[in-house]
Design a protein around this motif. Sequence first.
Motif, PDB file in Angstrom:
ATOM      1  N   ARG A 173       0.819  -1.207   0.000  1.00  9.83           N
ATOM      2  CA  ARG A 173       0.000   0.000   0.000  1.00  9.83           C
ATOM      3  C   ARG A 173       0.858   1.264   0.000  1.00  9.83           C
ATOM      4  NH1 ARG A 173      -3.410  -0.486  -2.724  1.00  9.83           N
ATOM      5  NH2 ARG A 173      -4.558   1.297  -1.913  1.00  9.83           N
ATOM      6  N   VAL A 176       1.785   2.356  -3.395  1.00  6.67           N
ATOM      7  CA  VAL A 176       0.669   2.910  -4.163  1.00  6.67           C
ATOM      8  C   VAL A 176       0.289   4.296  -3.663  1.00  6.67           C
ATOM      9  CG1 VAL A 176      -1.776   2.613  -4.706  1.00  6.67           C
ATOM     10  CG2 VAL A 176      -0.235   0.642  -4.781  1.00  6.67           C
ATOM     11  N   LEU A 337      -5.810   7.036  -6.585  1.00  7.29           N
ATOM     12  CA  LEU A 337      -5.648   5.609  -6.302  1.00  7.29           C
ATOM     13  C   LEU A 337      -6.469   4.748  -7.250  1.00  7.29           C
ATOM     14  CD1 LEU A 337      -5.792   5.667  -2.385  1.00  7.29           C
ATOM     15  CD2 LEU A 337      -3.764   5.621  -3.856  1.00  7.29           C
ATOM     16  N   ALA A 343      -2.642  -0.827 -10.061  1.00  4.63           N
ATOM     17  CA  ALA A 343      -2.838  -0.738  -8.613  1.00  4.63           C
ATOM     18  C   ALA A 343      -4.237  -1.188  -8.223  1.00  4.63           C
ATOM     19  CB  ALA A 343      -2.589   0.694  -8.132  1.00  4.63           C
TER      20      ALA A 343
END
Length: 583
Positions: A173, A176, A337, A343
């Motif tokens: 995470r 990202v 995101l 991702a």
Amino acid sequence: MPSSILYFSAAAHANFQRRNDFEPTAFCPSTFQLPNSVRNRNSKAKRHLIRCQSINAEEKKSKRNLLDNASNLLTNFLSGGSIGSMPTAEGAVSDLFGRPFFFSLYDWFLEHGSVYKLAFGPKAFVVVSDPIVARHVLRENAFCYDKGVLAEILEPIMGKGLIPADLDTWKLRRRVIAPGFHTLYLEAMVRVFTTCSERTMTKLSKLLKGGSSDGQKSIELDLEAEFSSLALDIIGLGVFNYDFGSVTKESPVIKAVYGTLFEAEHRSTFYIPYWNIPLARWIVPRQRKFQSDLKIINDCLDGLIRNAKETRQETDVEKLQQRDYSDLKDASLLRFLVDMRGADVDDRQLRDDLMTMLIAGHETTSAVLTWAVFLLAQNPAKMKAAQAEVDSVLGEGKPTFESIKRLQYIRLIVVEALRLYPQPPLLIRRSLKSDVLPGGYRGKKDGYAIPAGTDIFLSVYNLHRSPYFWDRPNDFEPERFLVQRKNEEIEEWAGFDPSRSPGALYPNEIIADFAFLPFGGGPRKCVGDQFALMESTVALAMLLQNFDVELKGTPESVELVTGATIHTKNGLWCKLKKRSDLD
């Protein structure tokens, strides 16, 4: 948005009462005794700000009750030898009542040194108040430690968000999320900060116009509450493109967010994790309410995630970082995101990421602004200097990304408030395997061996107010961050050097070689530190641009409590009036 909305270890708080039950510590005038070497070097060092009556070791022992003695006997019997040889502070259960825990940690630090074992009942902890040791735990040997009890407490609320995430999830995470806080995004966020702050200033102006009755045209209000609403609006728009509008209205979602914040704080200071007991969520009223609040927030976040995915425009991260944010209706981190190619992540993980940033980002910014105003109100000359800088840089205009770079004094006020009132005052780690901690300044030369499973308290409060690493550590001096400083007695500490991090807008752990840890340090440092600092800078600048602020009562009347952050018991009540030099 510090990565550590820190919660004290449940075991260390074996007898801590809930926030609403314990008596807070007032800012009471007193001084404390430094070790001889420090006292001789700086005879004028005093505790000017958060002050608390210190009791010497002999007086403490004489005041211990039967419960205290039983606790220490249990410690010696069950855990005394589990951690390597180091100075030991026998924590009296009574020390946990009547004042925040980190005050006791500070007293023991002055008595026992920068690395000591804290013994409570059947459990022992290592308390670190030294940048050399902090650097080892947070950066040099970072992946030998996890968040321990902190993750256990936060998991029901934040799931696998960055703060409580296990190491493998965190690595995925972080790769990202970190790119999302790029320069163009921060520039766009400054416009969000300004818009939301302008709402607050407009609200305050209307209250001033309609509510003042004296000749001075002033009003009295709780600025901590206003900062809380402002921070919530900023997080909503900046992170997931949702306008809470909490500055001017209330809604079920807003109430649910605050309910969740209160529950997170409750869990941080309650020893027995009764919420994990089967059926507790249905039987205990506050847990039923928490589940209801969580559902409201989750439904809101799920809807936002669903909408973002329906309008997804997938592209490479480099192109996302070059978007024209001035012409983008949704500049939120969620949009970044969702649109990032490669991702792909399930909705649950996105929800955990958003929830973590919502809670961590909101609490911290509100607290920083509260204490910055508290400090300025006690230092009129510094407040005037800050207002003069705002007038010179902004005039009657609004803050921009470029003007923040010229608001040097305002930025230094923000970080000095974070130094004196770190949010949070403790970082918690647990060793995943055996390790040898450095001895630190004046510690054991060969260091201290610790076994796997050792819980460590990195006392940010102690680091930030250490008489060994800071001159006049308890004074409010924003200017201190401009001056290079090195203590020649400390061989392994590189000292404080602003040139060590060229281009940095705000002092950080690199500049201070881990004596300053407002956002942690090393790989698991908070990814949103610049977001939080700029947000605080804009809000403080706009407040000082428009108003003069005085405390309603004395500084001593502002009582302090802690949980997730250091905050006030009854709010920061201030007298607000239009800038006298603007009439």
